[in-house]
Design an enzyme around this catalytic site. Sequence first.
Site, PDB file in Angstrom:
ATOM      1  N   GLY A  51     -13.216   4.828  14.601  1.00 31.97           N
ATOM      2  CA  GLY A  51     -14.171   4.525  15.666  1.00 31.97           C
ATOM      3  C   GLY A  51     -13.841   5.337  16.903  1.00 31.97           C
ATOM      4  CG  HIS A  52     -10.835   7.247  17.418  1.00 32.59           C
ATOM      5  ND1 HIS A  52     -10.349   8.381  16.835  1.00 32.59           N
ATOM      6  CD2 HIS A  52     -10.135   6.226  16.863  1.00 32.59           C
ATOM      7  CE1 HIS A  52      -9.390   8.066  16.001  1.00 32.59           C
ATOM      8  NE2 HIS A  52      -9.241   6.760  15.975  1.00 32.59           N
ATOM      9  CB  ALA A  53     -14.729  11.953  18.363  1.00 33.18           C
ATOM     10  NE  ARG A  98     -12.027  10.830  13.937  1.00 32.25           N
ATOM     11  CZ  ARG A  98     -11.108  11.777  13.833  1.00 32.25           C
ATOM     12  NH1 ARG A  98      -9.956  11.503  13.289  1.00 32.25           N
ATOM     13  NH2 ARG A  98     -11.325  12.953  14.354  1.00 32.25           N
ATOM     14  CD1 TRP A 123     -15.661  11.718  24.507  1.00 32.76           C
ATOM     15  CD2 TRP A 123     -15.143  13.115  22.823  1.00 32.76           C
ATOM     16  NE1 TRP A 123     -15.972  13.008  24.896  1.00 32.76           N
ATOM     17  CE2 TRP A 123     -15.670  13.871  23.880  1.00 32.76           C
ATOM     18  CE3 TRP A 123     -14.756  13.773  21.656  1.00 32.76           C
ATOM     19  CZ2 TRP A 123     -15.816  15.251  23.809  1.00 32.76           C
ATOM     20  CZ3 TRP A 123     -14.903  15.135  21.580  1.00 32.76           C
ATOM     21  CH2 TRP A 123     -15.424  15.865  22.652  1.00 32.76           C
TER      22      TRP A 123
END
Length: 141
Positions: A51-53, A98, A123
């Site tokens: 749950g981030h990039a 992802r 992010w």
Amino acid sequence: MSVDACRIVELPRLDDARGSLTFIEAERQIPFPIRRVYYLFGVPEGGERGGHAHRALRQLLIAVAGSFEVVLDDGVRQRRVRLDSPSTGLLIVPGIWRELEAFSAGAVCLVLASEPYDEADYWRDYEEFRRSLRSAVASPC
Ligand code: TYD
């Protein structure tokens, strides 16, 4: 970066009657020096992570035990990859959101990373991630 830049890496695998062995050499099987290794384990069956990039980080994810699915998202397109082999890695390039989903019981996700941990490289807000990509396209220099 596009989700198409993320790719499956088939790792060397030596199988014999004693079992199997896979090895990974930085800058040979994977295109970056390994500066960090971490692993996810004890994830409840069906559980989710990610749950981030990342802005700059490159990573190789391997299901060294069990299986899970990775949803890759470049802000325009999504791609789902299932990892279920200790000799198969998924290379994730920078700028890809992802989600890790559908963990099997006892799954272990090994991650080889190109940089040390840096919260500033994340992010964590999907809308902010998409806004950043749009402004990068609008002003490429
Ligand atoms: P995070 O990257 O969000 O994990 P996941 O993608 O699996 O959900 O990290 C979870 C927490 O762990 C967060 O507080 C940052 C911390 N962390 C470190 O301190 N060092 C690391 O190398 C990593 C990957 C995470």
